[in-house]
Design a protein around this motif. Structure first.
Motif, PDB file in Angstrom:
ATOM      1  N   ARG A 276      -4.177   2.246  -8.903  1.00  0.00           N
ATOM      2  CA  ARG A 276      -5.315   2.523  -8.027  1.00  0.00           C
ATOM      3  C   ARG A 276      -6.251   1.323  -7.939  1.00  0.00           C
ATOM      4  NH1 ARG A 276      -6.453   7.580  -6.194  1.00  0.00           N
ATOM      5  NH2 ARG A 276      -5.193   9.294  -7.017  1.00  0.00           N
ATOM      6  N   ALA A 277      -6.515   0.689  -9.092  1.00  0.00           N
ATOM      7  CA  ALA A 277      -7.397  -0.478  -9.094  1.00  0.00           C
ATOM      8  C   ALA A 277      -6.791  -1.625  -8.287  1.00  0.00           C
ATOM      9  CB  ALA A 277      -7.667  -0.919 -10.532  1.00  0.00           C
ATOM     10  N   LEU A 278      -5.484  -1.842  -8.434  1.00  0.00           N
ATOM     11  CA  LEU A 278      -4.828  -2.908  -7.675  1.00  0.00           C
ATOM     12  C   LEU A 278      -4.833  -2.604  -6.174  1.00  0.00           C
ATOM     13  CD1 LEU A 278      -1.789  -3.665 -10.010  1.00  0.00           C
ATOM     14  CD2 LEU A 278      -3.872  -5.020  -9.720  1.00  0.00           C
ATOM     15  N   ARG A 279      -4.622  -1.346  -5.832  1.00  0.00           N
ATOM     16  CA  ARG A 279      -4.649  -0.981  -4.411  1.00  0.00           C
ATOM     17  C   ARG A 279      -6.041  -1.164  -3.832  1.00  0.00           C
ATOM     18  NH1 ARG A 279      -3.245   5.088  -2.392  1.00  0.00           N
ATOM     19  NH2 ARG A 279      -5.205   5.456  -3.483  1.00  0.00           N
TER      20      ARG A 279
ATOM     21  N   PHE B  63      -5.140   4.246   6.422  1.00  0.00           N
ATOM     22  CA  PHE B  63      -3.688   4.319   6.286  1.00  0.00           C
ATOM     23  C   PHE B  63      -3.282   4.935   4.946  1.00  0.00           C
ATOM     24  CE2 PHE B  63       0.350   2.315   4.991  1.00  0.00           C
ATOM     25  CZ  PHE B  63       1.164   2.795   5.999  1.00  0.00           C
ATOM     26  N   GLN B  64      -3.961   4.553   3.872  1.00  0.00           N
ATOM     27  CA  GLN B  64      -3.587   5.097   2.573  1.00  0.00           C
ATOM     28  C   GLN B  64      -3.981   6.570   2.464  1.00  0.00           C
ATOM     29  OE1 GLN B  64      -5.748   2.470  -0.049  1.00  0.00           O
ATOM     30  NE2 GLN B  64      -7.345   3.977  -0.414  1.00  0.00           N
ATOM     31  N   GLN B  65      -5.043   7.000   3.165  1.00  0.00           N
ATOM     32  CA  GLN B  65      -5.352   8.427   3.192  1.00  0.00           C
ATOM     33  C   GLN B  65      -4.291   9.201   3.966  1.00  0.00           C
ATOM     34  OE1 GLN B  65      -9.313   8.740   4.756  1.00  0.00           O
ATOM     35  NE2 GLN B  65     -10.278   7.941   2.898  1.00  0.00           N
ATOM     36  N   LEU B  66      -3.779   8.605   5.050  1.00  0.00           N
ATOM     37  CA  LEU B  66      -2.667   9.247   5.764  1.00  0.00           C
ATOM     38  C   LEU B  66      -1.414   9.330   4.905  1.00  0.00           C
ATOM     39  CD1 LEU B  66      -3.027   7.667   9.333  1.00  0.00           C
ATOM     40  CD2 LEU B  66      -3.494  10.018   8.678  1.00  0.00           C
ATOM     41  N   MET B  67      -1.216   8.333   4.054  1.00  0.00           N
ATOM     42  CA  MET B  67      -0.051   8.347   3.165  1.00  0.00           C
ATOM     43  C   MET B  67      -0.136   9.472   2.143  1.00  0.00           C
ATOM     44  SD  MET B  67       2.281   6.214   3.910  1.00  0.00           S
ATOM     45  CE  MET B  67       3.154   6.467   2.365  1.00  0.00           C
TER      46      MET B  67
ATOM     47  N   ILE C 159       0.828  -1.203   0.000  1.00  0.00           N
ATOM     48  CA  ILE C 159       0.000   0.000   0.000  1.00  0.00           C
ATOM     49  C   ILE C 159       0.866   1.258   0.000  1.00  0.00           C
ATOM     50  CG2 ILE C 159      -1.695   1.283   1.352  1.00  0.00           C
ATOM     51  CD1 ILE C 159      -2.844  -1.339   2.285  1.00  0.00           C
ATOM     52  N   ILE C 160       1.969   1.234   0.764  1.00  0.00           N
ATOM     53  CA  ILE C 160       2.867   2.397   0.786  1.00  0.00           C
ATOM     54  C   ILE C 160       3.465   2.634  -0.592  1.00  0.00           C
ATOM     55  CG2 ILE C 160       5.036   3.267   1.714  1.00  0.00           C
ATOM     56  CD1 ILE C 160       4.368   1.877   4.335  1.00  0.00           C
ATOM     57  N   ALA C 161       3.954   1.571  -1.220  1.00  0.00           N
ATOM     58  CA  ALA C 161       4.562   1.717  -2.554  1.00  0.00           C
ATOM     59  C   ALA C 161       3.539   2.218  -3.566  1.00  0.00           C
ATOM     60  CB  ALA C 161       5.147   0.377  -2.995  1.00  0.00           C
ATOM     61  N   ALA C 162       2.326   1.677  -3.512  1.00  0.00           N
ATOM     62  CA  ALA C 162       1.290   2.110  -4.452  1.00  0.00           C
ATOM     63  C   ALA C 162       0.935   3.577  -4.234  1.00  0.00           C
ATOM     64  CB  ALA C 162       0.049   1.233  -4.299  1.00  0.00           C
ATOM     65  N   SER C 163       0.825   4.015  -2.973  1.00  0.00           N
ATOM     66  CA  SER C 163       0.497   5.418  -2.691  1.00  0.00           C
ATOM     67  C   SER C 163       1.590   6.357  -3.174  1.00  0.00           C
ATOM     68  CB  SER C 163       0.262   5.600  -1.189  1.00  0.00           C
ATOM     69  OG  SER C 163      -0.804   4.789  -0.734  1.00  0.00           O
TER      70      SER C 163
END
Length: 632
Positions: free
Chosen positions: A200-203, A261-265, A148-152
């Motif tokens: 985005r779709a994969l995340r 978490f991804q919104q925080l990223m 998720i971090i890498a995708a963000s």
């Protein structure tokens, strides 16, 4: 590395100092405008009063009354001149200034306290608390956190493609009319947008899978601990509190799926976008940074009381749910005593309280989202106006203006979600602590069973067992008086014992102690010299069969209820039913043993046959001891 950390600390201190100075300046401006408005209001008011006195004085002279309007005006002038003296207004100004300063200091102390708590919460992401660890173990987020971090990171970096395209388009491609460069840049930006959409779709697929996995594990864990909870503890909480545990899982699954978490990223990239705007135009960057600080402060100010409102809402919903469960569960008694109107009045009062608290919570959450919706176009308008002025003044190019506007809009996107995300996070904290309390309770010990193998019933000899109480003491939780104190007796194998007593004397409680449903406060209950606490919970029904006063049917077929949904007991249940004479009754039913009963359908069965099915259910496991309460 130490220099970099020190530079970050210095930057944080400067930002805190800048925000304090900004709040102080806003306070001075507010106080100045307030003083100026008050002074203007007093001048206008005095002028109106003077004119009014002149008019009423003239009317008085006409009517024959003595009135000197000029003297009244002179007195008012003297009073106004006296108020303009610093000895009059200076103490008032100092008093108002001290009050305003105290309010600012109090607000600043609260703000710094919440910032400190926020830093602690961010540190807890690396070093979670016990409650976070207990609930977090149910989610596979830790294993997918790197993904998720890498995708963000990739998504937010690819978002720079379109602003860079606009910068090159207006500053280089259009002035030079370079079609080749336009084609290359357009293809590159198109590829970046396509890659961003795929990532985005994969995340999203990853977060949905994590959410479903967490919900499955958490619901199973809550159900396991609910079923293993002692009977009286379960009854003290009520059905509404138990159902709240299951509802908490449905709400928390979005948090533990990685969406929060991804919104925080995305928030750190807001600083990156603003930094790029600073490079292109320091003035536009300063405007965005100041506006973001004000927005964060307003969002915090409006949402700091949300946790208390959420707790009040949960308590009100719990009272309403318990009332509904009790009312609907005793609907026959309610209708037989014509209590519909009384129960409706009680429910209206509970619903009114829930509606009031819900309105407060909804208002608070809507305000957080509404501020973001208003703030976004306001900041865009101010950035466009300032950027256009800088372009006219020659301090900014058209391409840089377009890039600044696009980057500003992009940086606003995470901040718009900040208000709702902060309110949602505080709600999730309350639910997480409650769920962690449930998960810390001991659960059932269930032996794994292969789904491929048909369970085989093990025939055991029907042999009676002895039951012994040794100095058993028991009292209901929360009561100071014990129901039984140092109770001792011995029932020999094969012996039949009848317990007599008035209603409320403890007969049901005594049988539940014998059956292992309740645990005594002290003393030992043993079956054939083996303590009942040492017997496996899955094997207790092979020792003791307990028939309560009311025979309850579960949702399923007659055969499922007779065999306790255990295929290994089917043959023994059918033999026991035949012995009790249930064959003729079951054969008259439309589907025989496959007839569906349970829930409200159980009322169609005659009470006597329901009791017989309960006896079959209890005896189908060939117990050594049988405990029976007389039916109601």
């Amino acid at each position: 590395m130490n220099k970099f950390i020190q530079s970050l600390k210095d930057l944080y201190e400067k930002l805190v100092q800048l925000l304090g100075n900004l709040l102080g300046a806003l306070g001075y401006i507010y106080d100045f405008l307030l003083r100026a408005g008050t002074a203007l209001y007093q001048v206008v008011k005095n002028d109106v009063l003077a004119v009014q006195r002149k008019i009423w004085g003239s009317r008085g002279e006409i009517k024959g009354h003595s009135s000197d309007a000029v003297s009244l005006a002179k007195e008012q002038s003297k009073i106004l001149i006296a108020k303009l003296n610093p000895t009059y207004w200076a103490p008032l100004f100092l008093t108002q200034y001290r009050q305003f300063k105290n309010v600012c200091n109090r607000e600043w102390a609260t703000f710094t306290y919440d910032i400190h708590n926020l830093i602690i919460r961010l540190k807890q992401m690396c070093h979670p608390t016990d409650a976070q660890r207990v609930v977090g173990l149910l989610s596979p987020l830790d294993a997918e956190r790197t993904t998720i971090i890498a995708a963000s990171i990739v998504i937010n970096l690819l978002a720079l493609a379109f602003p860079l395209l606009m910068l090159q388009l207006y500053d280089r491609i259009l002035p030079n009319q370079s079609l080749d460069t336009l084609g290359i840049v357009t293809v590159a930006v198109g590829l970046a947008v396509a890659v961003e959409s795929i990532i985005r779709a994969l995340r999203s697929f990853t977060t949905v899978w994590i959410s479903a996995r967490f919900e499955h594990r958490a619901l199973i864990a809550v159900a396991e601990r609910t079923l293993a909870e002692p009977l009286h503890e379960f009854e003290r909480k009520g059905t509404g509190a138990v159902m709240d545990g299951f509802k908490s899982v449905s709400t928390l699954k979005y948090h533990y799926s990685g969406q929060t978490f991804q919104q925080l990223m995305d928030l750190p990239f807001t600083l990156l976008y603003v930094f790029i705007v600073f490079i292109l135009s320091p003035w536009v960057g300063l405007l965005l940074f100041t506006g973001y600080c004000v927005f964060i402060f307003i969002t915090w100010r409006n949402g700091r009381n949300d946790p208390e409102l959420i707790k009040e809402q949960k308590q009100a919903d719990l009272r309403r749910a318990n009332f509904l469960n009790e009312t609907l569960g005793n609907v026959h008694t309610l209708k037989s005593m014509t209590m519909e109107s009384l129960m409706l009045r009680r429910y209206e009062r509970l619903q009114e309280g829930c509606a009031r608290i819900m309105s407060k919570v909804t208002y608070a959450l809507d305000m957080s989202s509404g501020i973001g919706a208003i703030f976004s176009p306001l900041m865009n308008m101010m950035a466009v106006a300032l950027g256009a002025w800088l372009v006219i003044a020659g301090h900014l190019t058209n391409g840089e203006l377009a890039a600044c506007i696009l980057l500003g809009m992009r940086s606003l996107s995470p901040l718009q979600r900040l208000g709702g995300m902060w309110a949602k996070y505080q709600q999730d904290e309350v639910l997480r602590d409650e769920l962690a309390t449930i998960l810390k309770q001991p659960g059932l010990v269930v032996e794994p069973r292969s789904m491929d193998l048909m369970p085989i019933a093990v025939e055991r000899p029907l042999k009676p067992a002895g039951l012994k109480f040794e100095n058993v003491t028991y009292g209901f939780p929360g009561l100071k008086t014990n129901l039984f104190t140092d109770l001792s007796f011995d029932v020999a194998p094969g012996e039949c014992l009848v317990i007599k007593g008035d209603s409320g004397s403890g007969r049901s409680t005594l049988l539940q102690l014998m059956a292992g449903i309740l645990t005594p406060n002290s003393g030992v209950i043993s079956i054939d010299a083996q303590s009942i606490e040492e017997i496996d919970i899955n094997l207790i029904t092979e020792k003791v069969a307990y028939l309560p006063q009311k025979a309850v049917m579960f949702e399923g077929s007659l055969l499922d209820n007779a065999s306790v949904f255990d295929p290994a007991r089917v043959e023994r249940a059918l033999n026991t039913a035949k012995t009790l004479g249930l064959g003729d009754f079951v054969s008259k039913m439309p589907r025989g043993w496959d007839s569906i009963v349970g829930d409200m359908a159980a009322d169609s069965l005659p009470p006597g046959y329901r009791q017989r099915i309960a006896i079959v259910r209890a005896l189908s496991n060939q117990p050594n001891i049988s405990l029976t309460m007389p039916p109601l």
